[in-house]
Write a protein that holds these residues in place. Structure first.
Motif, PDB file in Angstrom:
ATOM      1  N   PRO A   1       0.671  -1.154   0.232  1.00 37.40           N
ATOM      2  CA  PRO A   1      -0.024   0.040   0.016  1.00 37.40           C
ATOM      3  C   PRO A   1       0.844   1.321  -0.017  1.00 37.40           C
ATOM      4  O   PRO A   1       0.259   2.470  -0.487  1.00 37.40           O
ATOM      5  CB  PRO A   1      -0.822  -0.119   1.174  1.00 37.40           C
ATOM      6  CG  PRO A   1      -0.821  -1.633   1.444  1.00 37.40           C
ATOM      7  CD  PRO A   1       0.500  -2.170   1.018  1.00 37.40           C
ATOM      8  N   GLN A   2       2.185   1.266   0.552  1.00 36.19           N
ATOM      9  CA  GLN A   2       2.877   2.275   0.557  1.00 36.19           C
ATOM     10  C   GLN A   2       3.257   2.873  -1.064  1.00 36.19           C
ATOM     11  O   GLN A   2       3.554   3.854  -1.191  1.00 36.19           O
ATOM     12  CB  GLN A   2       4.301   2.219   1.219  1.00 36.19           C
ATOM     13  CG  GLN A   2       4.280   2.052   2.762  1.00 36.19           C
ATOM     14  CD  GLN A   2       5.432   1.744   3.404  1.00 36.19           C
ATOM     15  OE1 GLN A   2       5.679   0.587   3.459  1.00 36.19           O
ATOM     16  NE2 GLN A   2       5.996   3.066   3.842  1.00 36.19           N
ATOM     17  N   VAL A   3       3.022   2.070  -2.110  1.00 41.16           N
ATOM     18  CA  VAL A   3       3.273   2.455  -3.336  1.00 41.16           C
ATOM     19  C   VAL A   3       1.773   2.410  -4.071  1.00 41.16           C
ATOM     20  O   VAL A   3       1.809   2.589  -5.252  1.00 41.16           O
ATOM     21  CB  VAL A   3       4.292   1.722  -4.185  1.00 41.16           C
ATOM     22  CG1 VAL A   3       5.662   1.744  -3.237  1.00 41.16           C
ATOM     23  CG2 VAL A   3       4.054   0.180  -4.302  1.00 41.16           C
TER      24      VAL A   3
ATOM     25  N   GLY B   1      10.544   4.244  12.376  1.00 41.34           N
ATOM     26  CA  GLY B   1      10.414   5.319  11.468  1.00 41.34           C
ATOM     27  C   GLY B   1       9.976   4.724  10.286  1.00 41.34           C
ATOM     28  O   GLY B   1       9.621   3.438  10.282  1.00 41.34           O
ATOM     29  N   CYS B   2       9.373   5.481   9.227  1.00 42.13           N
ATOM     30  CA  CYS B   2       8.584   5.009   7.879  1.00 42.13           C
ATOM     31  C   CYS B   2       8.893   5.636   7.044  1.00 42.13           C
ATOM     32  O   CYS B   2       8.847   7.108   6.911  1.00 42.13           O
ATOM     33  CB  CYS B   2       7.235   4.899   8.413  1.00 42.13           C
ATOM     34  SG  CYS B   2       6.134   4.208   7.063  1.00 42.13           S
ATOM     35  N   MET B   3       9.107   5.162   5.577  1.00 39.21           N
ATOM     36  CA  MET B   3       9.418   5.944   4.443  1.00 39.21           C
ATOM     37  C   MET B   3       8.239   6.801   4.168  1.00 39.21           C
ATOM     38  O   MET B   3       8.301   7.715   3.395  1.00 39.21           O
ATOM     39  CB  MET B   3       9.674   4.980   3.225  1.00 39.21           C
ATOM     40  CG  MET B   3      11.213   4.453   3.491  1.00 39.21           C
ATOM     41  SD  MET B   3      11.678   3.413   1.847  1.00 39.21           S
ATOM     42  CE  MET B   3      10.906   2.130   2.003  1.00 39.21           C
TER      43      MET B   3
ATOM     44  N   GLN C   1       5.393  -6.275  12.369  1.00 39.10           N
ATOM     45  CA  GLN C   1       4.216  -5.572  12.960  1.00 39.10           C
ATOM     46  C   GLN C   1       4.008  -4.351  12.296  1.00 39.10           C
ATOM     47  O   GLN C   1       2.692  -3.914  11.992  1.00 39.10           O
ATOM     48  CB  GLN C   1       4.357  -5.688  14.357  1.00 39.10           C
ATOM     49  CG  GLN C   1       4.218  -7.165  15.069  1.00 39.10           C
ATOM     50  CD  GLN C   1       4.572  -6.886  16.638  1.00 39.10           C
ATOM     51  OE1 GLN C   1       3.604  -6.643  17.478  1.00 39.10           O
ATOM     52  NE2 GLN C   1       5.695  -7.013  16.976  1.00 39.10           N
ATOM     53  N   HIS C   2       5.115  -3.503  12.088  1.00 40.08           N
ATOM     54  CA  HIS C   2       4.778  -2.092  11.402  1.00 40.08           C
ATOM     55  C   HIS C   2       4.496  -2.392   9.925  1.00 40.08           C
ATOM     56  O   HIS C   2       3.475  -1.588   9.618  1.00 40.08           O
ATOM     57  CB  HIS C   2       6.354  -1.452  11.568  1.00 40.08           C
ATOM     58  CG  HIS C   2       6.364  -0.182  10.688  1.00 40.08           C
ATOM     59  ND1 HIS C   2       6.358   1.121  11.352  1.00 40.08           N
ATOM     60  CD2 HIS C   2       6.151  -0.081   9.494  1.00 40.08           C
ATOM     61  CE1 HIS C   2       6.615   1.779  10.448  1.00 40.08           C
ATOM     62  NE2 HIS C   2       6.295   1.392   9.196  1.00 40.08           N
ATOM     63  N   GLU C   3       4.895  -3.168   9.374  1.00 44.38           N
ATOM     64  CA  GLU C   3       4.437  -3.591   7.875  1.00 44.38           C
ATOM     65  C   GLU C   3       3.007  -4.049   7.927  1.00 44.38           C
ATOM     66  O   GLU C   3       2.384  -3.728   6.846  1.00 44.38           O
ATOM     67  CB  GLU C   3       5.670  -4.309   7.225  1.00 44.38           C
ATOM     68  CG  GLU C   3       6.708  -3.907   7.163  1.00 44.38           C
ATOM     69  CD  GLU C   3       6.990  -2.436   6.583  1.00 44.38           C
ATOM     70  OE1 GLU C   3       6.206  -1.983   6.088  1.00 44.38           O
ATOM     71  OE2 GLU C   3       7.993  -1.577   6.998  1.00 44.38           O
ATOM     72  N   ILE C   4       2.654  -4.922   8.670  1.00 43.01           N
ATOM     73  CA  ILE C   4       1.399  -5.276   8.696  1.00 43.01           C
ATOM     74  C   ILE C   4       0.389  -4.579   8.855  1.00 43.01           C
ATOM     75  O   ILE C   4      -0.802  -4.298   8.436  1.00 43.01           O
ATOM     76  CB  ILE C   4       1.309  -6.836   9.621  1.00 43.01           C
ATOM     77  CG1 ILE C   4       2.014  -7.909   9.053  1.00 43.01           C
ATOM     78  CG2 ILE C   4      -0.307  -7.250   9.746  1.00 43.01           C
ATOM     79  CD1 ILE C   4       1.799  -9.153  10.009  1.00 43.01           C
ATOM     80  N   ASP C   5       0.671  -3.389   9.764  1.00 41.39           N
ATOM     81  CA  ASP C   5      -0.110  -2.289  10.204  1.00 41.39           C
ATOM     82  C   ASP C   5      -0.553  -1.666   8.703  1.00 41.39           C
ATOM     83  O   ASP C   5      -1.762  -1.083   8.702  1.00 41.39           O
ATOM     84  CB  ASP C   5       0.692  -1.227  11.087  1.00 41.39           C
ATOM     85  CG  ASP C   5       0.271  -1.537  12.398  1.00 41.39           C
ATOM     86  OD1 ASP C   5      -0.878  -2.415  12.702  1.00 41.39           O
ATOM     87  OD2 ASP C   5       0.518  -0.940  13.204  1.00 41.39           O
ATOM     88  N   HIS C   6       0.473  -1.451   7.903  1.00 39.90           N
ATOM     89  CA  HIS C   6       0.262  -0.845   6.761  1.00 39.90           C
ATOM     90  C   HIS C   6      -0.855  -1.465   5.796  1.00 39.90           C
ATOM     91  O   HIS C   6      -1.556  -0.682   5.064  1.00 39.90           O
ATOM     92  CB  HIS C   6       1.631  -0.719   5.662  1.00 39.90           C
ATOM     93  CG  HIS C   6       2.620   0.453   6.033  1.00 39.90           C
ATOM     94  ND1 HIS C   6       2.148   1.838   6.036  1.00 39.90           N
ATOM     95  CD2 HIS C   6       3.795   0.401   6.507  1.00 39.90           C
ATOM     96  CE1 HIS C   6       3.247   2.410   6.196  1.00 39.90           C
ATOM     97  NE2 HIS C   6       4.079   1.435   6.650  1.00 39.90           N
ATOM     98  N   LEU C   7      -0.956  -2.622   5.957  1.00 41.05           N
ATOM     99  CA  LEU C   7      -1.888  -3.500   5.248  1.00 41.05           C
ATOM    100  C   LEU C   7      -3.356  -3.289   5.725  1.00 41.05           C
ATOM    101  O   LEU C   7      -4.417  -3.532   5.139  1.00 41.05           O
ATOM    102  CB  LEU C   7      -1.701  -5.031   5.212  1.00 41.05           C
ATOM    103  CG  LEU C   7      -0.200  -5.472   4.782  1.00 41.05           C
ATOM    104  CD1 LEU C   7       0.056  -7.097   4.902  1.00 41.05           C
ATOM    105  CD2 LEU C   7      -0.010  -5.035   3.237  1.00 41.05           C
TER     106      LEU C   7
HETATM  107 NI    NI Z   1       6.137   2.178   7.380  1.00 43.66          NI
END
Ligand code: NI
Length: 166
Positions: free
Chosen positions: A51-53, A95-97, A137-143
């Protein structure tokens, strides 16, 4: 391969819930290659989520092998990832891109049992801890349309401005 554009907070697409991947074809492999190149092009890129892209599918890449002294699995493509069990809680800086100007303290589970599919659709189970478990866990949150900003205990005490992304 291509480096894709990273959506930045407060882009509303970062709040959407991503859909399960059902087709494991060449188009998926090609997207994963682009997603990985995008992660590696970014500063401090230890993880990225589709989702970040702007692609609303449940695809995550995590690679914390740049931190060699911790327990970790190296490069992982995690498709339709699911946390089956978790234990403990720890506060840590993230942090997060998609949030390039800030870092923040977030409480996450210390250890997780994860089930995910790989690029070919095969299922794998992983036991993860510490920094790798936090990254996943951080990346799954993005989903699920969540950023670390949504998980700060206190905006006043747990959010930090940064001038340069390291
Ligand atoms: Ni992130």
């Amino acid at each position: 391969m291509a480096v894709l554009e990273i959506l930045k907070y407060p882009d509303p697409r970062l709040k959407e819930i991503a859909l399960e991947v059902e087709v494991f074809d060449a188009a998926l492999q090609s997207f994963i290659a682009d997603l990985e190149q995008t992660m590696r092009a970014g500063p401090g890129g230890v993880g990225i989520a589709a989702p970040q892209v702007g692609r609303l599918q449940r695809i995550v890449i995590v690679d914390v092998s740049s931190k060699p002294k911790i327990k970790q699995h190296g490069r992982l493509v995690l498709i339709n990832p699911e946390i089956l069990e978790w234990e403990g809680m720890a506060k840590g800086r993230e942090g997060c891109m998609s949030v390039p100007d800030f870092t923040g303290n977030v409480i996450r589970a210390k250890t997780i049992k994860l089930r995910a599919q790989d690029e070919q659709g095969e299922f794998h189970d992983y036991d993860m801890e510490g920094f790798e478990a936090r990254a996943v866990q951080h990346e799954i949150d993005h989903l699920d349309g969540l950023l670390f900003l949504d998980r700060l205990v206190s905006r006043r005490n747990d959010l930090f401005a940064r001038k340069v992304y390291k």
